[in-house]
Design a protein around this motif. Structure first.
Motif, PDB file in Angstrom:
ATOM      1  N   LYS A 300       3.559  -0.573  -3.567  1.00 15.43           N
ATOM      2  CA  LYS A 300       3.942  -1.639  -4.501  1.00 15.43           C
ATOM      3  C   LYS A 300       4.304  -1.052  -5.861  1.00 15.43           C
ATOM      4  CE  LYS A 300       2.343  -6.053  -6.349  1.00 15.43           C
ATOM      5  NZ  LYS A 300       1.232  -7.038  -6.389  1.00 15.43           N
ATOM      6  N   GLU A 301       3.539  -0.039  -6.316  1.00 18.40           N
ATOM      7  CA  GLU A 301       3.849   0.611  -7.583  1.00 18.40           C
ATOM      8  C   GLU A 301       5.205   1.294  -7.534  1.00 18.40           C
ATOM      9  OE1 GLU A 301       0.621   3.256  -8.263  1.00 18.40           O
ATOM     10  OE2 GLU A 301      -0.772   1.693  -8.920  1.00 18.40           O
ATOM     11  N   GLU A 303       7.771   0.281  -5.712  1.00 20.25           N
ATOM     12  CA  GLU A 303       8.775  -0.783  -5.787  1.00 20.25           C
ATOM     13  C   GLU A 303       8.940  -1.285  -7.212  1.00 20.25           C
ATOM     14  OE1 GLU A 303       7.377  -3.712  -3.093  1.00 20.25           O
ATOM     15  OE2 GLU A 303       7.831  -2.567  -1.275  1.00 20.25           O
ATOM     16  N   GLU A 304       7.860  -1.245  -8.001  1.00 20.67           N
ATOM     17  CA  GLU A 304       7.918  -1.705  -9.389  1.00 20.67           C
ATOM     18  C   GLU A 304       8.476  -0.637 -10.313  1.00 20.67           C
ATOM     19  OE1 GLU A 304       3.928  -2.822 -10.205  1.00 20.67           O
ATOM     20  OE2 GLU A 304       4.020  -4.696  -9.063  1.00 20.67           O
ATOM     21  N   ILE A 306       7.050   2.338 -11.052  1.00 17.64           N
ATOM     22  CA  ILE A 306       6.036   3.120 -11.764  1.00 17.64           C
ATOM     23  C   ILE A 306       6.132   4.593 -11.386  1.00 17.64           C
ATOM     24  CG2 ILE A 306       3.549   3.417 -12.133  1.00 17.64           C
ATOM     25  CD1 ILE A 306       3.203   0.451 -11.665  1.00 17.64           C
TER      26      ILE A 306
END
Length: 424
Positions: A300-301, A303-304, A306
């Protein structure tokens, strides 16, 4: 294990019906479903075995029913018989199943399960693969050739000679798995410690001479040392998969059909799902859950925005660095060296090189951007200077024109005062 009574007749309770059978002329329903390999020679061998192992019993033998947990005496209860694969039994004479393989030599596709069942059945057949060998490497070349011919009678491949190595590797794995299951079911789980108890608890479809060979093999000091070492190594396994007999190759192929691509992280997430409520090792289940949550968080990080770590880097960050030989979450067919192109001891060094290259590329990209901005600023200043120059030149020209016009008028006025008419 069921032992025959010395009475003339015995009764078997199956669906509230009693079947009376003469032990000299007929067989029990369970025996009729077996391999049908018993003959007079085996009966003589069994009689000798009874004398050597069980001894002479003073009274009539009693029918014994072996269950997974309890041993009860009395009539033999109805139990499950052999399993038959309908896809194989329904084949017409000469018809074969076409087995597909992936790039790593693992069976996939429609008939992967049928092929694995058939190969396992051949491994269990003592006429194809004799039981009295210490390991797979002890099989003679003639035995392996016979096994290969049996496989070719049912299975068809795109390139048979090329696929033979993959088939034999699969057969080796099934052979070791069968030995392990036999020991677990008939020796370890019943907690039989003495040799006599282990010899008496023989599988119904195995000859006593073969079972004696296996028991003596498992009780040998060399095998015990090897077994204890392997047991100690397995104790470090913290993330067991829950896919049963389904191979990682088939799981990987299913994911590719759904998503188009598949990484080791995808395989790990798919194979660690619990579909059953049966009790499992709570510590392993908690460990699985925790690590899967960490992996999902890292994805998820990414995809964001980060970080830019790929799936392999996420896997090693969460589960630790790769170790020698085994490639996690991949299955048979490829090791660490084949996957990364380097030896396991150099993986960390390669990661550092990759990180340095990535950092260097980022610095170079930043420098290029700064140079581009500087060039743009210089161009803007040049344009402003040119505009200012043009504006100044325009003002000078305008001032000169104004002065010329002013001096022209003064000259005309002066000439008029002297009575001279200016000429144009």
């Amino acid at each position: 294990m069921a032992m025959e009574r010395e009475d003339d007749e015995c009764q078997y309770d199956t669906d509230d019906e009693f079947i009376q059978m003469d032990k000299e002329t007929e067989q029990t329903p369970q025996e009729e479903q077996g391999e049908g390999e018993s003959d007079e020679h085996d009966m003589d061998e069994d009689a000798i075995w009874d004398k050597e192992v069980e001894g002479q019993l003073s009274g009539p033998k009693e029918i014994i029913h072996m269950d997974n947990e309890n041993i009860t005496s009395g009539n033999v209860k109805k139990t499950r018989g052999p399993v038959y694969c309908r896809k194989l039994t329904a084949l017409a004479p000469g018809e074969k199943i076409f087995v597909e393989f992936d790039d790593d030599g693992n069976p996939i596709g429609k008939y992967a399960t049928t092929y694995a069942y058939f190969l396992g059945d051949q491994i269990s057949n003592r006429t194809v693969c004799p039981v009295q060998v210490d390991g797979w490497d002890d099989f003679k070349t003639e035995t392996l050739d016979h096994l290969w011919r049996c496989v070719l009678e049912i299975c068809d491949f795109d390139n048979p000679e090329l696929r033979r190595e993959a088939v034999m590797k699969h057969a080796r794995s099934l052979f070791r798995g069968r030995r392990y299951k036999l020991k677990q079911k008939y020796i370890v789980e019943p907690k039989l410690t003495t040799k006599e108890e282990q010899l008496n608890n023989r599988p119904k479809d195995m000859l006593k001479a073969d079972w004696k060979y296996l028991v003596e093999l498992w009780r040998s000091p060399k095998f015990q040392e090897k077994s204890n070492k392997a047991k100690h190594s397995r104790s470090f396994q913290k993330m067991p998969h829950y896919t049963g007999s389904k191979s990682h190759a088939r799981v990987r192929e299913d994911i590719k059909q759904r998503k188009g691509t598949c990484s080791r992280v995808d395989v790990l997430l798919e194979t660690r799902k619990r579909k059953s409520s049966n009790p499992v090792n709570i510590a392993n289940l908690d460990y699985n859950t925790t690590k899967i949550e960490e992996i999902n968080k890292k994805k998820k990080e990414r995809e964001e925005g980060i970080h830019k770590k790929i799936d392999d880097e996420i896997l090693m960050e969460v589960l630790g660095p790769e170790k020698h030989g085994y490639l996690r979450c991949y299955g048979r067919g490829k090791n660490i060296t084949q996957c990364f192109g380097v030896k396991p001891s150099r993986i960390d060094l390669v990661k550092e090189v990759v990180e340095v290259r990535r950092t260097t590329q980022d610095v170079m990209e930043q420098a290029r951007n700064e140079i581009q901005r500087a060039r743009q600023e210089v161009e803007d200043i040049r344009k402003e200077a040119e505009a200012a120059k043009k504006e100044a030149e325009a003002k000078v020209d305008e001032k000169i024109a104004t002065n010329n016009e002013m001096w022209q008028k003064k000259l005309e006025n002066l000439l008029k005062s002297y009575g001279i008419r200016p000429s144009h």
